[in-house]
Motif scaffolding. Structure first.
Motif, PDB file in Angstrom:
ATOM      1  N   GLU A   1       0.842  -1.197   0.000  1.00 26.29           N
ATOM      2  CA  GLU A   1       0.000   0.000   0.000  1.00 26.29           C
ATOM      3  C   GLU A   1       0.878   1.249   0.000  1.00 26.29           C
ATOM      4  O   GLU A   1       1.807   1.356   0.807  1.00 26.29           O
ATOM      5  CB  GLU A   1      -0.872  -0.019   1.259  1.00 26.29           C
ATOM      6  CG  GLU A   1      -1.912   1.059   1.290  1.00 26.29           C
ATOM      7  CD  GLU A   1      -2.809   0.885   2.509  1.00 26.29           C
ATOM      8  OE1 GLU A   1      -4.002   0.653   2.321  1.00 26.29           O
ATOM      9  OE2 GLU A   1      -2.290   0.964   3.642  1.00 26.29           O
ATOM     10  N   GLY A   2       0.582   2.148  -0.914  1.00 26.78           N
ATOM     11  CA  GLY A   2       1.339   3.397  -0.978  1.00 26.78           C
ATOM     12  C   GLY A   2       2.691   3.269  -1.660  1.00 26.78           C
ATOM     13  O   GLY A   2       3.442   4.236  -1.735  1.00 26.78           O
ATOM     14  N   GLU A   3       2.963   2.083  -2.165  1.00 27.64           N
ATOM     15  CA  GLU A   3       4.255   1.892  -2.816  1.00 27.64           C
ATOM     16  C   GLU A   3       4.208   2.411  -4.258  1.00 27.64           C
ATOM     17  O   GLU A   3       3.189   2.272  -4.935  1.00 27.64           O
ATOM     18  CB  GLU A   3       4.641   0.410  -2.810  1.00 27.64           C
ATOM     19  CG  GLU A   3       6.071   0.164  -3.283  1.00 27.64           C
ATOM     20  CD  GLU A   3       6.539  -1.285  -3.188  1.00 27.64           C
ATOM     21  OE1 GLU A   3       7.751  -1.502  -3.241  1.00 27.64           O
ATOM     22  OE2 GLU A   3       5.690  -2.187  -3.064  1.00 27.64           O
TER      23      GLU A   3
ATOM     24  N   ASP B   1       0.788  11.732  -1.914  1.00 22.98           N
ATOM     25  CA  ASP B   1      -0.467  11.555  -1.177  1.00 22.98           C
ATOM     26  C   ASP B   1      -0.712  10.096  -0.800  1.00 22.98           C
ATOM     27  O   ASP B   1      -1.755   9.771  -0.237  1.00 22.98           O
ATOM     28  CB  ASP B   1      -1.653  12.059  -2.015  1.00 22.98           C
ATOM     29  CG  ASP B   1      -1.646  13.573  -2.126  1.00 22.98           C
ATOM     30  OD1 ASP B   1      -0.904  14.217  -1.362  1.00 22.98           O
ATOM     31  OD2 ASP B   1      -2.384  14.115  -2.982  1.00 22.98           O
ATOM     32  N   GLY B   2       0.203   9.212  -1.188  1.00 23.44           N
ATOM     33  CA  GLY B   2       0.099   7.834  -0.713  1.00 23.44           C
ATOM     34  C   GLY B   2      -0.593   6.863  -1.654  1.00 23.44           C
ATOM     35  O   GLY B   2      -0.930   5.745  -1.266  1.00 23.44           O
ATOM     36  N   MET B   3      -0.795   7.269  -2.902  1.00 12.43           N
ATOM     37  CA  MET B   3      -1.406   6.362  -3.869  1.00 12.43           C
ATOM     38  C   MET B   3      -0.464   5.190  -4.160  1.00 12.43           C
ATOM     39  O   MET B   3       0.737   5.378  -4.300  1.00 12.43           O
ATOM     40  CB  MET B   3      -1.689   7.135  -5.164  1.00 12.43           C
ATOM     41  CG  MET B   3      -2.363   6.325  -6.257  1.00 12.43           C
ATOM     42  SD  MET B   3      -4.053   5.845  -5.866  1.00 12.43           S
ATOM     43  CE  MET B   3      -4.923   7.378  -6.197  1.00 12.43           C
TER      44      MET B   3
ATOM     45  N   HIS C   1       9.759   3.724  -4.991  1.00  8.81           N
ATOM     46  CA  HIS C   1      10.301   2.952  -3.881  1.00  8.81           C
ATOM     47  C   HIS C   1      11.110   1.781  -4.423  1.00  8.81           C
ATOM     48  O   HIS C   1      12.077   1.342  -3.835  1.00  8.81           O
ATOM     49  CB  HIS C   1       9.177   2.415  -2.996  1.00  8.81           C
ATOM     50  CG  HIS C   1       8.387   3.487  -2.318  1.00  8.81           C
ATOM     51  ND1 HIS C   1       7.160   3.921  -2.766  1.00  8.81           N
ATOM     52  CD2 HIS C   1       8.668   4.228  -1.220  1.00  8.81           C
ATOM     53  CE1 HIS C   1       6.714   4.869  -1.972  1.00  8.81           C
ATOM     54  NE2 HIS C   1       7.607   5.085  -1.024  1.00  8.81           N
ATOM     55  N   ARG C   2      10.642   1.290  -5.584  1.00  8.59           N
ATOM     56  CA  ARG C   2      11.250   0.078  -6.142  1.00  8.59           C
ATOM     57  C   ARG C   2      11.209   0.145  -7.661  1.00  8.59           C
ATOM     58  O   ARG C   2      10.251   0.652  -8.231  1.00  8.59           O
ATOM     59  CB  ARG C   2      10.454  -1.133  -5.653  1.00  8.59           C
ATOM     60  CG  ARG C   2      11.058  -2.489  -5.940  1.00  8.59           C
ATOM     61  CD  ARG C   2      10.598  -3.486  -4.859  1.00  8.59           C
ATOM     62  NE  ARG C   2       9.161  -3.484  -4.702  1.00  8.59           N
ATOM     63  CZ  ARG C   2       8.346  -4.435  -5.185  1.00  8.59           C
ATOM     64  NH1 ARG C   2       8.830  -5.446  -5.836  1.00  8.59           N
ATOM     65  NH2 ARG C   2       7.037  -4.354  -4.986  1.00  8.59           N
ATOM     66  N   VAL C   3      12.232  -0.357  -8.279  1.00  8.90           N
ATOM     67  CA  VAL C   3      12.286  -0.429  -9.738  1.00  8.90           C
ATOM     68  C   VAL C   3      12.357  -1.900 -10.142  1.00  8.90           C
ATOM     69  O   VAL C   3      13.142  -2.670  -9.580  1.00  8.90           O
ATOM     70  CB  VAL C   3      13.528   0.323 -10.291  1.00  8.90           C
ATOM     71  CG1 VAL C   3      13.644   0.155 -11.802  1.00  8.90           C
ATOM     72  CG2 VAL C   3      13.453   1.807  -9.934  1.00  8.90           C
TER      73      VAL C   3
END
Ligand code: ADP
Ligand code: MG
Length: 246
Positions: free
Chosen positions: A32-34, A191-193, A210-212
């Protein structure tokens, strides 16, 4: 990002088109939010992967679980689920014969998500969010590419999604319009989408992801933080790809 909540679980996802093995066992958890950025050469299956996530494509095998609901479970209300997963395409897909506001309220009203008045209020709020309030009554042809894409994002947001998928949202834009679209996406991320973004904009990936995930031949060959992937890629295919695009 909330590391305690898995939003999208993908397990050994396989997708064939006839004899073409496009996704060859994709496994990943998205929290969530990532914000996950997917990179990789053309034809590696990035679009197909996104399309499987909201079931624009049927999967051949494997599992996709969104908020605990299995996409292929006959008990899952797929339309309901799809409403919560917004998708933005390279080519906007706006209805050119209707003004912006009507583009935005069409789906929420048709799907009876809310009254027309509520839909209009939300549409105006979403237009404001992407900085295009004053374009509510304009037709798509009167907008620049960047504005059209911001409208497309606003339209998606009108369905109140909690996951957004972006498939090369800036690839069709003139260079000077890329920034305004990325800015809207950055704000969504802040906004955390929960976001899965296929893009060649490595600056965006560096700043926001956050991650690729690096995809090639229908598989995730390498994944890591932007820092890991861009500074110290381990797989020769990743290195080769980055050398070409950076
Ligand atoms: P990418 O987005 O990474 O460029 P795609 O997911 O669009 O890759 O395509 C991966 C492969 O699947 C390509 O070889 C493409 O031609 C093929 N493909 C995609 N969609 C279809 C389809 N509907 N029917 C047949 N082949 C397809
Ligand atoms: Mg693609």
């Amino acid at each position: 990002m909330n590391p305690d909540k898995i939003k999208i679980q993908v397990k050994n996802l396989i997708k064939d088109f006839g004899s073409l093995h496009v996704l060859q066992g994709v496994t990943t958890d998205i929290h969530e939010g990532e914000v996950v950025v997917v990179i990789g050469p053309s034809g590696s299956g990035k679009s197909t992967f996104l399309r499987c996530l909201n079931r624009l494509e049927e999967t051949t095998s494997g599992r996709i679980i969104i908020d605990g609901q299995e996409l292929t479970d006959p008990k899952t209300d797929i339309n309901r689920l799809r409403e919560r997963v917004g998708m933005v395409f390279q080519h906007f897909n706006l209805f050119n014969n209707m003004p912006v506001l009507r583009n935005l309220i069409l789906a929420p009203v048709d799907l009876k998500k809310c009254s027309k008045t509520e839909a209009k209020e939300r549409a105006m709020a979403m237009l404001k969010r992407v900085g295009l309030e004053e374009k509510a009554n304009a037709y798509p042809r009167e907008l620049s590419g960047g504005q059209k894409q911001r409208v497309a994002i606003a339209r998606s947001l009108c369905m109140k999604p909690d996951i957004m998928l972006f498939d090369e949202p800036t690839s069709a834009l003139d260079p000077e319009m890329v920034g305004e679209v990325l800015d809207v996406m950055k704000e969504l991320a802040r906004d955390g989408m929960t976001m899965v973004v296929v893009t060649h904009e490595m600056g965006f990936a560096r700043e926001v992801a956050h991650r690729v995930l690096f995809m090639a031949d229908g598989q995730i060959l390498e994944e890591g933080t932007p820092d890991q992937i861009f500074r110290d890629p381990q797989n020769p295919r990743t290195r080769d790809f980055l050398n070409k695009v950076l």
